[in-house]
Scaffold this active site. Structure first.
Site, PDB file in Angstrom:
ATOM      1  N   ILE A  22      71.368 -18.146-161.728  1.00  0.00           N
ATOM      2  CA  ILE A  22      72.423 -18.329-162.396  1.00  0.00           C
ATOM      3  C   ILE A  22      71.840 -17.856-163.818  1.00  0.00           C
ATOM      4  O   ILE A  22      72.165 -16.885-164.270  1.00  0.00           O
ATOM      5  CB  ILE A  22      73.172 -19.495-162.444  1.00  0.00           C
ATOM      6  CG1 ILE A  22      73.848 -19.836-161.308  1.00  0.00           C
ATOM      7  CG2 ILE A  22      74.069 -19.757-163.614  1.00  0.00           C
ATOM      8  CD1 ILE A  22      74.603 -21.039-160.871  1.00  0.00           C
ATOM      9  N   SER A  30      68.558 -19.054-166.882  1.00  0.00           N
ATOM     10  CA  SER A  30      67.410 -19.672-167.427  1.00  0.00           C
ATOM     11  C   SER A  30      67.302 -19.990-168.775  1.00  0.00           C
ATOM     12  O   SER A  30      68.225 -19.407-169.727  1.00  0.00           O
ATOM     13  CB  SER A  30      66.059 -18.717-167.106  1.00  0.00           C
ATOM     14  OG  SER A  30      65.955 -17.471-167.959  1.00  0.00           O
ATOM     15  N   TYR A  40      64.461 -25.333-170.577  1.00  0.00           N
ATOM     16  CA  TYR A  40      64.167 -26.211-169.608  1.00  0.00           C
ATOM     17  C   TYR A  40      63.678 -25.508-168.156  1.00  0.00           C
ATOM     18  O   TYR A  40      62.836 -26.312-167.469  1.00  0.00           O
ATOM     19  CB  TYR A  40      65.314 -27.108-169.210  1.00  0.00           C
ATOM     20  CG  TYR A  40      66.450 -25.857-168.744  1.00  0.00           C
ATOM     21  CD1 TYR A  40      66.610 -25.371-167.812  1.00  0.00           C
ATOM     22  CD2 TYR A  40      67.452 -25.728-169.776  1.00  0.00           C
ATOM     23  CE1 TYR A  40      67.675 -24.490-167.420  1.00  0.00           C
ATOM     24  CE2 TYR A  40      68.472 -24.723-169.611  1.00  0.00           C
ATOM     25  CZ  TYR A  40      68.680 -24.090-168.292  1.00  0.00           C
ATOM     26  OH  TYR A  40      69.565 -23.274-167.930  1.00  0.00           O
ATOM     27  N   VAL A  85      68.447 -22.484-163.309  1.00  0.00           N
ATOM     28  CA  VAL A  85      69.564 -22.851-162.940  1.00  0.00           C
ATOM     29  C   VAL A  85      70.016 -21.950-161.580  1.00  0.00           C
ATOM     30  O   VAL A  85      69.955 -20.850-161.730  1.00  0.00           O
ATOM     31  CB  VAL A  85      70.671 -23.070-163.635  1.00  0.00           C
ATOM     32  CG1 VAL A  85      72.068 -23.750-162.934  1.00  0.00           C
ATOM     33  CG2 VAL A  85      70.441 -24.035-164.827  1.00  0.00           C
ATOM     34  N   LYS A  96      69.606 -27.569-161.220  1.00  0.00           N
ATOM     35  CA  LYS A  96      68.647 -27.132-162.239  1.00  0.00           C
ATOM     36  C   LYS A  96      67.318 -27.603-162.251  1.00  0.00           C
ATOM     37  O   LYS A  96      66.825 -28.847-161.725  1.00  0.00           O
ATOM     38  CB  LYS A  96      69.140 -27.936-163.660  1.00  0.00           C
ATOM     39  CG  LYS A  96      68.256 -27.620-164.792  1.00  0.00           C
ATOM     40  CD  LYS A  96      68.815 -28.509-166.017  1.00  0.00           C
ATOM     41  CE  LYS A  96      70.075 -27.854-166.869  1.00  0.00           C
ATOM     42  NZ  LYS A  96      70.652 -28.581-167.923  1.00  0.00           N
ATOM     43  N   ASP A 134      74.940 -30.978-178.865  1.00  0.00           N
ATOM     44  CA  ASP A 134      74.546 -29.319-178.575  1.00  0.00           C
ATOM     45  C   ASP A 134      75.862 -28.837-178.043  1.00  0.00           C
ATOM     46  O   ASP A 134      75.683 -27.985-176.909  1.00  0.00           O
ATOM     47  CB  ASP A 134      73.557 -29.132-177.666  1.00  0.00           C
ATOM     48  CG  ASP A 134      73.071 -27.759-177.584  1.00  0.00           C
ATOM     49  OD1 ASP A 134      73.381 -26.883-178.465  1.00  0.00           O
ATOM     50  OD2 ASP A 134      72.253 -27.181-176.783  1.00  0.00           O
TER      51      ASP A 134
END
Length: 443
Positions: free
Chosen positions: A60, A62, A65, A68, A84, A185
């Site tokens: 999906i 990046s 972190y 995904v 994730k 966030d």
């Protein structure tokens, strides 16, 4: 709407006598459970391999972190999931120092939270040097929805859809704030939407507990909130900010849903080699251009802000341009022109945001964080009470068919893919220390 029952924290106040926030060590306790295969509060943890439990459908996205992936359950587990994969904080032939602070924080919080408008954590998996968080899958996010309405030509998001999105977003935020969690966030890309129109707050990597922190919020993370959604007190260097920063971000998201573009689209000044946080002059300028100058009368603590001299310099150099004080008609003009540009009907009614929408936006984009609406007060605003209660399905009565999330089939090896990016900025978070806290409940 079905809700899980449990024990609820007291809402935020100056010194609540009986609050037991999820702070300090239930966070590492929750993470430790992941390493020992013990169940966490809302999800489970396991040492089993990811590929034994899930079929990876595709890649999906990046970020800082890691990556995904979209997955489907197998071996008796059904449904679609988002996985994730956190990259190690430092990984190489000579050193390995573990996973990042933001990854630990997100795992700990996610396993304690349970609300229909917060993304649900299914389980945490430890495999070799990698940590995987398995979430419920959402087919859309607000950024994707906004982009869809910009292509191939501009088409307004229906007013009913916007109202439902905001209402659900605020419900999730009320829950987080009641349980002493500041998201820090909020932006369209972090707000998920399922195919059933359920809005869910995601990505808690920068979330922070704010009940009696052991160090100032600033010392833990010097830069929070994506620049276009960052509140004025953060731009002006506040060391002791409040959950009001999340409400400013909600106001920015509301404006973006209406106009299909960020309302304050500034250019971010990067940190220097010494990691000194710069004054975000251009972003502050974008805010002042629409909102007018903040004043000491309206914001008594303005002059105490660390970056106030920089703000004064900015205003002095653009005196004619920023002539309107706060409370002027800059936001009114922006709002009314937006409704005209996107062809919302004139006058009151359920098919237009109307005067109530402007009133809510003004109270969310209030310079003084102490005067800014709380999430609870925002839900009581007449914008949500006029013309019937908002739907819990933001797609209800909508004829628009949104494309599902794009998934790449070319990069779906969750085990061996490289993990680009760097960790989020910030020092070790000493709020992750202390005694275990009680489980959060859904509010």
């Amino acid at each position: 709407m079905e809700r899980k029952r449990g024990r609820e924290m007291n809402p935020p106040s100056a010194d609540p006598p009986s609050a037991t926030p999820v702070a300090r060590a239930n966070l590492p306790g929750s993470v430790a459970a992941a390493f020992h295969g013990r169940p966490c509060s809302q999800g489970t943890t396991t040492l089993k391999r990811v590929n034994e439990r899930y079929k990876i459908v595709g890649f999906i996205s990046s970020g800082t972190y890691g990556r995904v992936y979209k997955a489907e359950g197998k071996n008796g587990r059904t449904g679609e999931f988002a996985i994730k994969k956190f990259k190690p904080d430092k990984e190489g032939e000579l050193q390995y120092s573990g996973i990042s602070q933001s990854a630990i924080r997100e795992m700990a919080l996610c396993t304690e939270l349970a609300h229909p408008n917060v993304v649900h954590t299914v389980e945490i998996i430890l495999e070799e040097k990698c940590i995987f968080i398995v979430f419920e899958y959402a087919e859309h996010d607000l950024l994707q929805i906004i982009h869809h309405h910009n292509q191939p030509q501009r088409q307004a998001i229906p007013a009913r859809t916007i109202k439902s999105i905001l209402y659900q977003l605020l419900q999730g935020l009320v829950y987080l704030h009641r349980n002493w969690v500041m998201h820090r966030d909020l932006k369209p890309a972090n707000i998920m939407v399922t195919s059933a129109g359920k809005v869910k707050i995601g990505d808690l990597g920068l979330a922070r507990l704010f009940y009696k922190p052991l160090q100032s919020l600033f010392s833990g993370d010097k830069v929070v909130v994506t620049i276009w959604y960052r509140a004025p007190e953060l731009l002006l260097g506040s060391r002791h900010y409040t959950p009001a920063v999340d409400l400013w971000a909600v106001g920015c998201i509301f404006a973006e849903l209406l106009s299909l573009r960020p309302i304050f689209k500034g250019e971010e000044a990067k940190m220097d080699s010494k990691k000194t946080v710069p004054f975000q002059r251009n972003q502050m300028q974008k805010i002042v251009e629409i909102m007018g100058m903040p004043s000491k009368d309206r914001w008594p603590l303005l002059t105490a802000m660390p970056e106030y001299p920089q703000l004064s310099s900015l205003i002095a150099g653009n005196a004619a341009r920023f002539a309107r004080p706060q409370g002027g008609d800059g936001l009114d003009r922006w709002y009314n022109q937006t409704l005209i540009n996107n062809q919302y009907p004139a006058g009151p009614g359920p098919e237009t945001p109307g005067a109530e929408g402007l009133a809510l936006l003004k109270q969310l984009l209030e310079y003084d964080p102490q005067k800014r609406l709380t999430a609870e007060k925002a839900l009581e605003h007449r914008y949500f009470t006029e013309h019937g209660k908002p739907s819990d399905n933001c797609f209800e009565d909508s004829k628009i068919k949104y494309p599902v999330r794009r998934v790449s089939q070319e990069d779906n090896d969750i085990r061996t893919s490289s993990l680009p990016g760097t960790k989020r900025s910030g020092l070790p978070d000493d709020s992750l220390m202390g005694r275990p806290a009680k489980r959060l409940k859904e509010g």
